[in-house]
Design a protein around this motif. Structure first.
Motif, mmCIF file in Angstrom:
data_model
loop_
_atom_site.group_PDB
_atom_site.id
_atom_site.type_symbol
_atom_site.label_atom_id
_atom_site.label_comp_id
_atom_site.label_asym_id
_atom_site.label_seq_id
_atom_site.Cartn_x
_atom_site.Cartn_y
_atom_site.Cartn_z
ATOM 1 N N GLU A 313 0.833 -1.208 0.000
ATOM 2 C CA GLU A 313 0.000 0.000 0.000
ATOM 3 C C GLU A 313 0.864 1.254 0.000
ATOM 4 O OE1 GLU A 313 -3.267 2.533 0.000
ATOM 5 O OE2 GLU A 313 -3.183 0.372 -0.421
ATOM 6 N N LYS A 314 1.943 1.242 0.753
ATOM 7 C CA LYS A 314 2.869 2.377 0.790
ATOM 8 C C LYS A 314 3.477 2.604 -0.594
ATOM 9 C CE LYS A 314 7.007 4.015 3.249
ATOM 10 N NZ LYS A 314 7.997 3.668 4.306
ATOM 11 N N ARG A 317 0.933 4.268 -2.922
ATOM 12 C CA ARG A 317 0.754 5.690 -2.654
ATOM 13 C C ARG A 317 1.929 6.512 -3.224
ATOM 14 N NH1 ARG A 317 -3.028 3.727 -2.245
ATOM 15 N NH2 ARG A 317 -3.194 4.968 -4.146
ATOM 16 N N ASP A 320 1.078 6.791 -6.809
ATOM 17 C CA ASP A 320 -0.075 7.668 -6.991
ATOM 18 C C ASP A 320 0.327 9.139 -6.887
ATOM 19 O OD1 ASP A 320 -2.732 8.343 -7.405
ATOM 20 O OD2 ASP A 320 -3.301 8.052 -5.317
ATOM 21 N N ASP A 321 1.321 9.429 -6.061
ATOM 22 C CA ASP A 321 1.797 10.802 -5.877
ATOM 23 C C ASP A 321 2.872 11.196 -6.887
ATOM 24 O OD1 ASP A 321 0.087 11.138 -3.725
ATOM 25 O OD2 ASP A 321 1.587 10.543 -2.233
#
Length: 334
Positions: A313-314, A317, A320-321
């Protein structure tokens, strides 16, 4: 086995114990040592992808060791180090994929897991000069870059190339491939740091696409327009690529992160005799040729950061950023 499971749209991906898949006829079971992220994984998580189904183990890229064989599979594959071609069922028309084309990780469970099963003809020997993490960084991005650059744009040595939006895995692999093919490569990015990293790899230079009239400025800096332009953004900025293109240029795009292209100045397309080329993934032949090309030139994919499987998940993200410059890797088995 342990796997990262996505239960629904905008849900956090979770590490969970699930049943270990067993190979069916014609399949192999691969014990994954590493997997790599793609923007596709983020889009699936956000519900911005066709054919969604849940729960799903996402992940298209992986490398590991063949640990079990289904009926009819050559025994020579057992215990072989392999990387997986994530593009399945291309079809019999090399020019474009057929209706049954699918990418590993949706609708079928993917590589964010300790094991995955795929048809045996979708595994290729891992290039010996690559670690499992480096090999996992190669499949989807590598075949996409290779088809865009060579099968579609027919890049030739000595041509001037522009890669718009450097930093992602496909763009960086396209940069590396173009350089060893003898092209002169320039880049754009919204990040000066990513431009500097591209120059360190071998790009001649670059410019921020946030700069006013950047196409004219970069063309002047490069000594002329660009023969091949590679893009994955689309959107309102696509018109700048028409300005950056040399007469007779080929503009090849494999994504539309910024959406559709409004108000294309068609007069620039026909007056400059430009070719606009769409490209998606690649055929099995493209994949095999890409692997041979990587072996021949001893290319090593750029890795931004490696995470343990539990921190998937990290990693999502970070992607995604848009913080990465290179591939994001999940280390599964040391």
């Amino acid at each position: 086995m342990q796997a990262l499971v996505l239960d629904g749209i905008n849900q956090v991906i979770q590490l969970r114990e699930v049943s270990t898949p067993q190979p069916g006829p014609g399949e192999v079971q691969v014990q994954l040592h590493a997997a790599a992220l793609n923007h596709r994984d983020v889009w699936i998580q956000k519900g911005q992808y066709a054919g969604l189904k849940f729960p799903i183990i996402v992940g298209s890229d992986g490398a590991g060791i063949v640990t079990a064989l289904g009926e009819g599979v050559n025994e020579d594959l057992r215990n072989q180090e392999v990387l997986i071609n994530p593009g399945h069922n291309w079809g019999d028309k090399p020019a474009a994929q057929g209706r049954d084309f699918a990418i590993l990780g949706l609708p079928h469970d993917g590589t964010f897991a300790e094991y995955v099963c795929v048809p045996a003809h979708y595994v290729q020997p891992k290039p010996a000069h690559l670690s499992f993490e480096q090999a996992a960084a190669l499949p989807l991005g590598g075949v996409t870059a290779y088809r865009a650059m060579f099968t579609r744009a027919a890049l030739q040595a000595g041509e001037r190339v522009l890669i718009n939006g450097i930093g992602g895995g496909v763009a960086l692999l396209a940069l590396q491939m173009a350089l060893v093919a003898g092209a002169e490569v320039w880049v754009t990015s919204g990040s000066e740091d990513k431009i500097e990293k591209a120059v360190a790899i071998g790009a001649k230079g670059g410019i921020s696409y946030k700069t006013e009239k950047w196409a004219a400025a970069l063309s002047k800096q490069a000594g002329g327009g660009f023969d091949v332009i590679v893009d994955s953004a689309g959107g309102p900025g696509f018109g700048d690529l028409l300005d950056a293109a040399a007469p007779g240029a080929r503009i090849v795009f494999y994504g539309a992160t910024n959406g559709d292209v409004p108000n294309v100045a068609l007069r620039k397309v026909f007056w400059k005799q430009l070719s606009l080329l769409g490209s998606t993934m690649g055929t099995e032949q493209d994949f095999k040729e890409m692997v041979r090309f990587v072996e021949q030139h001893q290319l090593v994919p750029v890795i931004d950061q490696t995470f343990p499987l539990a921190e998937g998940e990290k990693a999502l993200r970070r992607m995604d950023d848009s913080l990465q410059c290179g591939k994001l890797i999940l280390s599964i088995k040391n």
